[in-house]
Design an enzyme around this catalytic site. Structure first.
Site, PDB file in Angstrom:
ATOM      1  N   LYS A   1      28.130 -26.851  56.035  1.00 57.01           N
ATOM      2  CA  LYS A   1      27.010 -27.648  55.577  1.00 57.01           C
ATOM      3  C   LYS A   1      27.049 -27.985  54.055  1.00 57.01           C
ATOM      4  CE  LYS A   1      23.951 -25.455  57.792  1.00 57.01           C
ATOM      5  NZ  LYS A   1      24.392 -24.232  58.291  1.00 57.01           N
TER       6      LYS A   1
ATOM      7  N   ARG B   1      15.035 -24.211  59.486  1.00 56.73           N
ATOM      8  CA  ARG B   1      15.663 -23.337  60.510  1.00 56.73           C
ATOM      9  C   ARG B   1      14.949 -22.834  61.488  1.00 56.73           C
ATOM     10  NH1 ARG B   1      19.392 -21.504  56.168  1.00 56.73           N
ATOM     11  NH2 ARG B   1      21.051 -19.998  57.054  1.00 56.73           N
TER      12      ARG B   1
ATOM     13  N   ARG C   1      35.369 -16.315  53.972  1.00 59.72           N
ATOM     14  CA  ARG C   1      34.559 -17.058  53.040  1.00 59.72           C
ATOM     15  C   ARG C   1      34.440 -16.328  51.653  1.00 59.72           C
ATOM     16  NH1 ARG C   1      29.515 -20.602  54.048  1.00 59.72           N
ATOM     17  NH2 ARG C   1      28.455 -18.778  53.919  1.00 59.72           N
TER      18      ARG C   1
ATOM     19  N   ARG D   1      30.007 -13.232  49.590  1.00 59.54           N
ATOM     20  CA  ARG D   1      28.432 -13.224  49.671  1.00 59.54           C
ATOM     21  C   ARG D   1      28.144 -12.136  50.483  1.00 59.54           C
ATOM     22  NH1 ARG D   1      26.301 -19.157  51.510  1.00 59.54           N
ATOM     23  NH2 ARG D   1      25.114 -17.624  52.753  1.00 59.54           N
TER      24      ARG D   1
ATOM     25  N   ARG E   1      23.039 -13.106  61.317  1.00 58.35           N
ATOM     26  CA  ARG E   1      22.583 -14.526  61.199  1.00 58.35           C
ATOM     27  C   ARG E   1      23.209 -15.473  62.281  1.00 58.35           C
ATOM     28  NH1 ARG E   1      26.744 -15.459  56.188  1.00 58.35           N
ATOM     29  NH2 ARG E   1      25.448 -17.448  56.016  1.00 58.35           N
TER      30      ARG E   1
HETATM   31  P1  AMP Z   1      22.238 -20.216  53.611  1.00 61.72           P
HETATM   32  O1  AMP Z   1      22.853 -20.145  52.473  1.00 61.72           O
HETATM   33  O2  AMP Z   1      21.595 -21.318  54.221  1.00 61.72           O
HETATM   34  O3  AMP Z   1      22.997 -19.682  54.927  1.00 61.72           O
HETATM   35  O4  AMP Z   1      20.951 -19.091  53.635  1.00 61.72           O
HETATM   36  C1  AMP Z   1      21.279 -17.795  53.257  1.00 61.72           C
HETATM   37  C2  AMP Z   1      19.876 -16.898  53.680  1.00 61.72           C
HETATM   38  O5  AMP Z   1      18.995 -17.365  52.873  1.00 61.72           O
HETATM   39  C3  AMP Z   1      19.955 -16.846  55.284  1.00 61.72           C
HETATM   40  O6  AMP Z   1      20.526 -16.010  55.919  1.00 61.72           O
HETATM   41  C4  AMP Z   1      18.262 -16.441  55.182  1.00 61.72           C
HETATM   42  O7  AMP Z   1      18.269 -15.058  55.214  1.00 61.72           O
HETATM   43  C5  AMP Z   1      17.668 -17.349  53.873  1.00 61.72           C
HETATM   44  N1  AMP Z   1      17.182 -18.617  54.211  1.00 61.72           N
HETATM   45  C6  AMP Z   1      17.644 -19.666  53.609  1.00 61.72           C
HETATM   46  N2  AMP Z   1      17.014 -20.781  54.283  1.00 61.72           N
HETATM   47  C7  AMP Z   1      16.182 -20.144  55.208  1.00 61.72           C
HETATM   48  C8  AMP Z   1      15.071 -20.970  55.891  1.00 61.72           C
HETATM   49  N3  AMP Z   1      14.959 -22.169  55.988  1.00 61.72           N
HETATM   50  N4  AMP Z   1      14.307 -20.000  56.898  1.00 61.72           N
HETATM   51  C9  AMP Z   1      14.887 -19.019  56.799  1.00 61.72           C
HETATM   52  N5  AMP Z   1      15.388 -18.073  56.119  1.00 61.72           N
HETATM   53  C10 AMP Z   1      16.230 -18.955  55.110  1.00 61.72           C
END
Ligand code: AMP
Length: 254
Positions: free
Chosen positions: A41, A120, A159, A192, A203
């Site tokens: 994404k 989410r 990654r 990461r 996740r």
């Molecule tokens: P991402 O980079 O989108 O994979 O987000 C990394 C981490 O941030 C996720 O695994 C969650 O711990 C937290 N996170 C990001 N966006 C959200 C969201 N909309 N709701 C809950 N947790 C989030």
């Protein structure tokens, strides 16, 4: 990585100003990007930004920006959110929503937006729908990127991300030219914390339980666009633009 603005208002909060200022676009695209973690994404958001002009707004980036700040202590809610994130679990809805609501200016911005990683959960999606209806800012589409789970696990565990420009590499499929160094800005490339095996499992479970239901939520709103996330990033982006065009024609036909 791209000609993206520095997204200061999104990453640091509304008291910061984006440089250069975001230009108004006509039409301004307002999109939600759905799909499991690792489906690409973020990469698609960057490419769509180049093609459509809309700003890439990632909630994960806001948390990572807060985690890397050394000039001030995080608030208690943010410190808790960062600990949750390291485990790979979802940050509580109330914390995420407060952060997004504070940045409502980015949703109103005439450049449009590409929401990546938000909403989410159904609660977040309902709050967003309510806010956008109040602001008279309808979404054009929710794009769902589809990929088999085995491919997702392989992408996430290999990654690597640039610590500065956020360019994404993969240890076998797309390694940097010089090991550990970003091709674009020569900064360090790292894994990461939430791309480690234990966090990946958490996740993906969180995605299945909380985020997958959003596919049906947006399908019922008539704005779901499904896109297979296989092939090169450019191929996937082209496929997305064709699907968006079809969706726009379908909506115009009423
Ligand atoms: P991402 O980079 O989108 O994979 O987000 C990394 C981490 O941030 C996720 O695994 C969650 O711990 C937290 N996170 C990001 N966006 C959200 C969201 N909309 N709701 C809950 N947790 C989030």
């Amino acid at each position: 990585m791209t000609n993206q603005t520095n997204r200061a208002a999104w990453l640091q909060g509304p008291s910061a100003e984006c440089t250069p200022k975001v230009r108004k676009h006509d039409p301004a695209w307002r999109l939600v990007l759905l799909g499991a973690p690792g489906v690409g994404k973020g990469t698609q958001a960057e490419l769509l930004h180049e093609r459509l002009g809309a700003c890439h707004l990632s909630t994960g980036d806001v948390f990572r920006a807060a985690a890397s700040r050394t000039d001030c202590m995080p608030s208690p809610a943010m410190a808790k959110a960062l600990a949750v994130m390291r485990r790979g679990a979802l940050v509580p809805d109330a914390t995420v929503w407060e952060m997004v609501r504070e940045r409502v200016g980015c949703l109103r911005c005439g450049g449009g937006f590409l929401l990546d990683g938000f909403p989410r959960t159904l609660t977040q999606a309902e709050s967003l729908t309510e806010l956008l209806e109040k602001e008279k800012l309808p979404l054009n589409a929710a794009i769902n990127y589809e990929l088999p789970v085995a491919e997702i696990v392989s992408r996430l565990s290999g990654r690597r991300t640039c610590c500065k420009c956020k360019a994404v590499f993969h240890v076998t499929n797309h390694p940097p030219k010089h090991e550990g160094i970003c091709d674009h800005c020569n900064s360090a490339v790292f894994r990461r914390e939430d791309d480690r095996e234990e966090s990946i499992k958490v996740r993906l479970e969180a995605y299945q339980a909380s985020t997958r239901p959003l596919i049906e939520y947006y399908r019922r709103q008539g704005i779901l666009v499904s896109v297979p996330a296989t092939g090169s990033p450019e191929e996937i982006c082209d496929r997305t633009l064709v699907a968006l065009q079809l969706q726009a024609e379908y909506s115009a036909a009423g």
